[in-house]
Design a protein around this motif. Structure first.
Motif, mmCIF file in Angstrom:
data_model
loop_
_atom_site.group_PDB
_atom_site.id
_atom_site.type_symbol
_atom_site.label_atom_id
_atom_site.label_comp_id
_atom_site.label_asym_id
_atom_site.label_seq_id
_atom_site.Cartn_x
_atom_site.Cartn_y
_atom_site.Cartn_z
ATOM 1 N N ASN A 217 119.766 63.398 87.574
ATOM 2 C CA ASN A 217 119.335 64.764 87.289
ATOM 3 C C ASN A 217 120.485 65.765 87.281
ATOM 4 O O ASN A 217 120.261 66.982 87.217
ATOM 5 C CB ASN A 217 118.252 65.205 88.289
ATOM 6 N N ASP A 223 121.864 59.125 93.021
ATOM 7 C CA ASP A 223 120.475 58.728 93.250
ATOM 8 C C ASP A 223 120.422 57.205 93.339
ATOM 9 O O ASP A 223 121.387 56.517 92.988
ATOM 10 C CB ASP A 223 119.601 59.241 92.101
ATOM 11 N N TYR A 244 114.845 57.437 93.805
ATOM 12 C CA TYR A 244 114.964 58.438 94.881
ATOM 13 C C TYR A 244 116.180 59.304 94.575
ATOM 14 O O TYR A 244 117.284 58.789 94.375
ATOM 15 C CB TYR A 244 115.172 57.749 96.229
ATOM 16 N N HIS A 245 115.984 60.619 94.535
ATOM 17 C CA HIS A 245 117.084 61.539 94.262
ATOM 18 C C HIS A 245 117.863 61.837 95.540
ATOM 19 O O HIS A 245 117.274 62.089 96.595
ATOM 20 C CB HIS A 245 116.560 62.858 93.697
ATOM 21 N N PRO A 252 115.652 60.887 100.338
ATOM 22 C CA PRO A 252 114.389 61.146 101.041
ATOM 23 C C PRO A 252 113.596 59.847 101.195
ATOM 24 O O PRO A 252 113.884 58.843 100.538
ATOM 25 C CB PRO A 252 113.666 62.120 100.107
ATOM 26 N N THR A 254 110.428 59.557 100.471
ATOM 27 C CA THR A 254 109.395 59.518 99.424
ATOM 28 C C THR A 254 110.059 59.425 98.052
ATOM 29 O O THR A 254 110.981 60.195 97.757
ATOM 30 C CB THR A 254 108.520 60.782 99.477
ATOM 31 N N PRO A 255 109.627 58.499 97.196
ATOM 32 C CA PRO A 255 110.276 58.380 95.886
ATOM 33 C C PRO A 255 110.069 59.620 95.026
ATOM 34 O O PRO A 255 109.020 60.266 95.070
ATOM 35 C CB PRO A 255 109.604 57.151 95.262
ATOM 36 N N THR A 256 111.072 59.941 94.244
ATOM 37 C CA THR A 256 110.982 61.046 93.295
ATOM 38 C C THR A 256 110.221 60.624 92.051
ATOM 39 O O THR A 256 109.486 61.405 91.454
ATOM 40 C CB THR A 256 112.400 61.505 92.892
ATOM 41 N N ARG A 257 110.403 59.372 91.674
ATOM 42 C CA ARG A 257 109.742 58.863 90.474
ATOM 43 C C ARG A 257 109.345 57.410 90.685
ATOM 44 O O ARG A 257 110.108 56.617 91.223
ATOM 45 C CB ARG A 257 110.684 58.957 89.260
ATOM 46 N N THR A 258 108.124 57.071 90.261
ATOM 47 C CA THR A 258 107.647 55.692 90.288
ATOM 48 C C THR A 258 107.593 55.178 88.858
ATOM 49 O O THR A 258 106.984 55.802 87.987
ATOM 50 C CB THR A 258 106.246 55.594 90.920
#
Length: 324
Positions: A217, A223, A244-245, A252, A254-258
């Protein structure tokens, strides 16, 4: 160049894992590392890894460094996974990481990984850091995937990520991955971030593959991407991957994108392998962004693709003041 098993050992599995080691000697040439996880080197199937240095005519056929399983443990499978770790301690030399996923430490076959720092003569035969499965979980397969994470927190040091796909956390074999931040003395033995399978799915095998994703990003932080090829996400064992960013605090939980298998195909095993494709615009340590990111030489190497050797030469010239 053809590389033969240096020990000429039957069933040694030389070449089970191969990758660039980065520039471990700082001479401007990339080097390689090769695993031989079933090599018997004192103990049956303890495993070896071999580092071959690059040069003006390419790599040497004889290894410059032979890495023996630090525990000399039968069946440890040291070298099943090998990777460049980037420059973990910021000394200008690339470092490497070697996985031994069947090693027994505090629990049977929990898995371990070992980090070796580069230097003027290359990789030493003695490990710099030993990483034990943080959960001390029997048969967790920690170290069955290892990779540089890039610089996920933007502090100028490379970081690493290690997968443990058979971990129960809490579902059977759902899997974990662990991120360790680099620093002036290298990485700690305790992970900075523990990634749990976002679906908590039994047999999801999250962490079966791990990699830096580069900076997807453009925010200046590296990432990471983690594969879970056993995941059911609409179809049985179709597979997933999770991005994960990075940020100031790192990765983090929690994943940013799945990423779902685009074909939603049963047994497609999407995510069995994941990787960062470096188009040549990254920095000299394999794509991690450094604390010097805003400096002219960093912008130059990002904007104008050139060879790794040329990037190293130009970056050193800028930092030392010695003309290139």
């Amino acid at each position: 160049t053809t590389l033969d098993n240096p020990a000429n050992q039957a069933y040694g599995s030389f070449g089970v894992s191969v990758t660039s080691a980065g520039d471990v000697t700082g001479d401007g040439y990339a080097d390689v590392i090769v695993g031989a996880c079933q090599q018997s080197a004192g103990a049956t199937y303890e495993g070896n890894a071999f580092v071959h240095h690059g040069g003006a005519t390419g790599i040497l056929t004889t290894p410059n460094t032979t890495l023996d399983n630090p525990a000399n443990q039968a069946g440890g499978h040291f070298g099943r996974r090998v990777a460049s770790a980037g420059d973990l301690n910021g000394d200008g030399y690339a470092d490497v990481i070697v996985g031994a996923p069947s090693q027994t430490a505090s629990a049977a076959d929990e898995g371990t990984a070992f980090v070796y720092h580069g230097g003027a003569t290359g990789i030493p035969t003695t490990r710099t850091r030993g990483l034990e499965n943080p959960a001390n979980q029997a048969f967790g397969r920690f170290g069955d995937s290892v990779a540089s994470a890039g610089d996920v927190n933007g502090d100028g040091y490379a970081d690493v990520i290690v997968g443990a796909w058979a971990q129960n956390a809490p579902a059977t074999n759902e899997g974990n991955a662990f991120v360790y931040h680099g620093g002036a003395t290298g990485i700690p033995t305790t992970p900075n971030t523990t990634l749990d399978n976002p679906a908590n799915q039994a047999e999801g095998w999250f962490g079966s593959s791990v990699a830096s994703a580069g900076d997807v990003n453009g925010d200046g932080y590296a990432d990471v991407i983690v594969g879970a090829y056993g995941q059911d996400a609409g179809a049985t064992v179709e597979g997933n991957a999770f991005v994960y960013h990075g940020g100031p605090a790192g990765i983090p939980t929690t994943p940013t994108r799945t990423l779902d298998n685009p074909a939603n195909q049963a047994y497609g095993q999407f995510g069995r392998s994941v990787a960062f494709r470096d188009e040549g615009w990254g920095t000299a340590d394999g794509g991690r962004r450094t604390a010097d990111e805003g400096r002219p030489e960093a912008r130059f190497t990002r904007a104008f693709p050139c060879s790794l050797r040329e990037i190293v030469r130009l970056t050193r010239a800028f930092r030392t003041g010695v003309p290139a």
